[in-house]
Write a protein that holds these residues in place. Sequence first.
Motif, PDB file in Angstrom:
ATOM      1  N   VAL A 165     -22.929   2.520 101.202  1.00 48.16           N
ATOM      2  CA  VAL A 165     -22.522   1.376 100.370  1.00 48.16           C
ATOM      3  C   VAL A 165     -22.676   1.693  98.885  1.00 48.16           C
ATOM      4  N   PHE A 166     -23.835   2.239  98.500  1.00 47.25           N
ATOM      5  CA  PHE A 166     -24.168   2.376  97.078  1.00 47.25           C
ATOM      6  C   PHE A 166     -23.777   3.729  96.473  1.00 47.25           C
ATOM      7  N   GLY A 167     -23.453   4.723  97.298  1.00 45.87           N
ATOM      8  CA  GLY A 167     -23.072   6.018  96.728  1.00 45.87           C
ATOM      9  C   GLY A 167     -21.941   5.917  95.724  1.00 45.87           C
ATOM     10  N   PRO A 168     -20.764   5.438  96.136  1.00 43.86           N
ATOM     11  CA  PRO A 168     -19.635   5.314  95.191  1.00 43.86           C
ATOM     12  C   PRO A 168     -19.853   4.237  94.127  1.00 43.86           C
ATOM     13  N   THR A 169     -20.804   3.326  94.374  1.00 42.38           N
ATOM     14  CA  THR A 169     -21.079   2.252  93.414  1.00 42.38           C
ATOM     15  C   THR A 169     -21.907   2.752  92.242  1.00 42.38           C
ATOM     16  N   LEU A 170     -22.876   3.614  92.533  1.00 45.85           N
ATOM     17  CA  LEU A 170     -23.784   4.108  91.497  1.00 45.85           C
ATOM     18  C   LEU A 170     -23.306   5.403  90.867  1.00 45.85           C
ATOM     19  N   MET A 171     -22.407   6.127  91.550  1.00 44.44           N
ATOM     20  CA  MET A 171     -21.931   7.421  91.065  1.00 44.44           C
ATOM     21  C   MET A 171     -20.408   7.438  91.046  1.00 44.44           C
ATOM     22  N   ARG A 172     -19.840   7.951  89.962  1.00 42.45           N
ATOM     23  CA  ARG A 172     -18.393   8.126  89.901  1.00 42.45           C
ATOM     24  C   ARG A 172     -18.099   9.504  89.346  1.00 42.45           C
ATOM     25  N   ALA A 173     -17.195  10.192  89.995  1.00 38.64           N
ATOM     26  CA  ALA A 173     -16.864  11.553  89.573  1.00 38.64           C
ATOM     27  C   ALA A 173     -16.202  11.531  88.197  1.00 38.64           C
ATOM     28  N   PRO A 174     -16.648  12.387  87.281  1.00 37.80           N
ATOM     29  CA  PRO A 174     -16.074  12.412  85.922  1.00 37.80           C
ATOM     30  C   PRO A 174     -14.767  13.189  85.867  1.00 37.80           C
TER      31      PRO A 174
END
Length: 534
Positions: free
Chosen positions: A496-505
Amino acid sequence: MVTSPGKPAVPGGEGTGDHVVLQDGVFNADGCGLIPGVPNKAYRRTTDWEVGYPCLRTVEEAFVFRNNRNKMALNVFDNDEYRPPVWKSYLYQLQQEAPHPRRVTCTCEVDNRPKYYGREYHGMISREEADQLLSVAEGSYLIRESQRQPGTYTLALRFGNQTRNFRLYYDGKHFVGEKRFESIHDLVTDGLITLYIETKAAEYIAKMTINPIYEHVGYTTLNREPALKRHVPVLSKDVPDGKEPPGEEGSLEERVSQLTSLVRRATLKENDRTPKYEKVHNFKVHTFRGPHWCEYCANFMWGLIAQGVKCADCGLNVHKQCSKMVPNDCKPDLKHVKKVYSCDLTTLVKAHNAKRPMVVDMCIREIESRGLKSEGLYRISGFSDLIEDVKLAFDRDGEKADISVNAYEDINIITGALKLYFRDLPIPVITYDAYPRFIEAAKLTDPDERLEALHEALKLLPLAHCETLRYLMAHLKRVTQNEKDNLMNAENLGIVFGPTLMRAPDLDAMTALNDIRYQRQVVESLIKNEDILF
């Protein structure tokens, strides 16, 4: 010349003892001088700055001023630690001296004149013809069509006894460089000011950032023990310890309110419990209405438009070249922070003098008070319209937003609002700069090496981001401790929180897709090892 009691004080005199001396406009009586920064009713101008001086007509008035000065100096600031800004007027004077624009009009009718040009357009004439027409005076200008490249236009301008030619563009506004103007007249006016100042004061401008006033009166003073607190005298022995004398606070605020905005910032007391988060200024090119001075170097900000940059978060005004020298010590002002969602995380916490964003604190408190055992916590989505209502409530009411069970019975609305806050951050909690290090750590197979790599990656996060992540991971660990009821373990929460807290630059789609599993593993490891890593 020495004055006696009751006689007018005259500039340029000398004396000792009880006599009052006025030298270069400054009264001296037993060593007393003027209080820097205290507003007075009369002003005089010196060579390259302006300082306020009082209207003292007699010796008696001067002695009264000396006594009042000693009291006010104690109450307003410590003269040993603080000096007020000295606004330098040299560049302002140069702007006043700059040549004025003089339009050279075409006396005959010109075919195919562009509709956005006026009588200053002369058609396709040569450089020599333009030079002859402009030789009448400094600041003369005209527009001609280029003979070498028909269909393009040139602004010919007389400056420094020679004609200068600039390629002229129009896209709804006129421009020859970065600045865009509503009229040719404004463009020429600004150009003449810039050319004149940069010609006359090139060496001065190059050295503007040397010995700035910012370190004495800027945000750096906020980290010191305020002189206000140390030197406010107790007027009566009957005043209990720890209490302010009656009326002192009001009079102090009244005096401080008269100081400039920069001086006020230097006299504000920093909340002792507020974390010292570092924040970069959010400078944007700005057009200042009326004369403005740089709050870093104290020099005038010249030109008609886009004279400098302004921090969108704290309101600091500086030259563009000075902005590169300003420390990362932005202290956001709530009047510049218009919303909660989509606001930079560090900006928000500094504006509210908080450790973490209010959304995070309030939502987690509400979830832990009534939702830890809710099945599918964070996995089940709430009604999107109600989640948007919560977002609007925080943007509108801030800490006063009502997210209680009476307002939103479904706890999934609150979890949805919290996840939306993290998704809307312009810079994710795990920042773009730190992202590669976290992904590299997740790829390590040895558990000890992975923990060590994650620990090092956490050091790359801004303090406000790291504190928010720590608080969230501690909360999510408590969620996993209720797994029997809510069916949410660390792996599920990582999804749930992986893509929420991290976004590929700025990675390509395939790389970003491959990173999803590593994002999950990062969050899962942070939850499981929260007590070790933070």
